[in-house]
Structures are given as C-alpha cells and as structure tokens.
Design a protein around this motif. Structure first.
Motif, PDB file in Angstrom:
ATOM      1  N   ALA A 169      -3.580  11.240   0.072  1.00  0.00           N
ATOM      2  CA  ALA A 169      -4.234   9.934   0.144  1.00  0.00           C
ATOM      3  C   ALA A 169      -5.753  10.074   0.217  1.00  0.00           C
ATOM      4  O   ALA A 169      -6.492   9.286  -0.389  1.00  0.00           O
TER       5      ALA A 169
ATOM      6  N   VAL B  98      -6.253   4.640  -1.755  1.00  0.00           N
ATOM      7  CA  VAL B  98      -5.105   3.771  -1.507  1.00  0.00           C
ATOM      8  C   VAL B  98      -5.275   2.457  -2.259  1.00  0.00           C
ATOM      9  O   VAL B  98      -6.381   2.040  -2.577  1.00  0.00           O
TER      10      VAL B  98
ATOM     11  N   ILE C 186       1.698   3.180   5.478  1.00  0.00           N
ATOM     12  CA  ILE C 186       0.280   2.809   5.445  1.00  0.00           C
ATOM     13  C   ILE C 186       0.153   1.359   5.890  1.00  0.00           C
ATOM     14  O   ILE C 186       0.959   0.501   5.509  1.00  0.00           O
TER      15      ILE C 186
ATOM     16  N   LEU D 159       0.833  -1.206   0.000  1.00  0.00           N
ATOM     17  CA  LEU D 159       0.000   0.000   0.000  1.00  0.00           C
ATOM     18  C   LEU D 159       0.867   1.255   0.000  1.00  0.00           C
ATOM     19  O   LEU D 159       0.585   2.220  -0.718  1.00  0.00           O
TER      20      LEU D 159
ATOM     21  N   LEU E  15       1.175   4.318  -3.052  1.00  0.00           N
ATOM     22  CA  LEU E  15       0.923   5.745  -2.819  1.00  0.00           C
ATOM     23  C   LEU E  15       2.188   6.573  -3.023  1.00  0.00           C
ATOM     24  O   LEU E  15       2.111   7.699  -3.528  1.00  0.00           O
TER      25      LEU E  15
END
Length: 219
Positions: free
Chosen positions: A202, A207, A162, A142, A146
């Motif tokens: 975000a 995400v 994350i 994740l 991002l």
C-alpha cells in the motif's frame, strides 16, 4: 522503492490543477514502449510539496519536491533512467536531485497521512459516484481496490482492512479537476491493518482509485 525528487524553482505560475502535467512527465520518463498504459496502476505519486500559493496558481521553490513510488523496482529504475535523460517537468521546473529510498519496516497496523487526496469511485445505477470519507462503506471500497491490486501483483489480500481515521480532527473533501473532469476527493489519514507485506505494498501503490494520475499517495 520510492524516488524523492528535488525540483527547481518554477519560472512560470503552475495552475492549481496540474496533476496531468506530472502524469505526462512520468510517462515521458517511463518511455513510449511500456506496458502500464491503461492498466491498473501499481504505482503512485505525490502532489508537489513545499510550494508557494497565490491567486493564480502555485510556484515551486528551491525546497520543493515530490515523490514517485512503485511496487516494481524495474519500473522505478526505468523512471530514474528517463529522468537522467530529460529532467524537464514544465513551467521551468526540472528535477535537480533524486534520493532513492527503500520502504521502512511496517507492523500489522499503520496510520498514513496522504501525500495526495484519496479518490474512491463506485459505479451505482449506471452513474459513477465519488465516495466521501464518512460514507459507511468507504473502508470496504478502499479495501477492495487494494485487494484487487494485490491479486494482480500475485500477493494475497486476505486479512487486509483499510479505513479512514475518524479520530482525525479535520477531515475534508474537495473537488479536484483532472483535465476539466471534477473529482470529489478526501483529505484524511487512513488506517491499514494486515500483514507487513500488504502494508508495504500500500505504501508503494497508494490507496483508492486513480493512483496512476496522482491520487491516493501515502506519506
């Protein structure tokens, strides 16, 4: 910015796997001449909220809504213009109202519930694997997705982290089909640590993978 779209009651039953219809409406509103097709998505959109479910699908009500969020305010304005020209989504559903919302003020650590399930795709041994929330590397994947988007936007991904909220009492996965392609997705809040600017980013772009087709939107 984020557009919260109030929608009308449907006149037909909407199939459970309706994401590609929302994606189609979104691209109609953006217009044919745009540079986001087939590019990494710096935007996200939620699933339909406040709907009635039956054995055959769902029905929207006068209280139903969804949102579209994007890092680029110009894209949001283009979508807003498109909605005003043609508010039709399908199944008798139209956009009946729009609220434009600026992002809230974020701290260095935030917990987000999902407005659409999170998809994590990883290429392994020439096969595409869909990663589940309890995979030990899920948070790493994740974060990497991002960070890539932050780089595309000209922002720093340094210090970002994350992970799924493993204290959440009822995380789960499910198979969601997008145009008959099954995707194992995750329904679980995420914890994001980083700068307020990264967390705001975000909030806009979502995400995980495939946020441009209705996965990974954050409430």
């Amino acid at each position: 910015m984020r557009l919260y779209l109030q929608i009308t009651r449907s006149t037909e039953t909407v199939p459970f796997n309706y994401q590609h219809y929302l994606t189609g409406a979104l691209h109609k509103w953006i217009g044919a001449e745009n540079d986001i097709h087939d590019k990494t998505s710096l935007y996200s959109f939620s699933w339909l909220q406040q709907v009635n479910t039956n054995a055959d699908g769902i029905r929207t009500t006068d209280r139903s809504s969804f949102f579209i969020s994007a890092y680029d305010d110009k894209l949001i304005k283009k979508i807003l213009y498109g909605i005003r020209q043609d508010p039709v989504i399908g199944f008798g559903i139209k956009v009946s109202g729009v609220q434009i919302t600026a992002p809230p003020a974020f701290s260095n650590k935030e917990i987000f519930r999902t407005a659409s399930p999170i998809l994590i795709k990883k290429r392994q041994d020439n096969n595409e694997k869909h990663i589940e929330y309890n995979d030990p590397h899920a948070g790493k994947y994740l974060t990497e997705v991002l960070q890539k988007k932050l780089t595309i936007a000209g922002l720093s991904g340094e210090g970002l982290s994350i992970g799924f909220d493993m204290t959440y009492p009822s995380p789960r996965t499910k198979i969601v089909k997008y145009k008959e392609i099954g995707n194992r997705v995750n329904i679980c809040p995420v914890i994001i640590e980083g700068s307020p600017e990264q967390i705001e980013f975000a909030w806009h772009v979502g995400v995980g993978n495939s946020t441009g087709i209705g996965f990974g939107a954050l409430k």
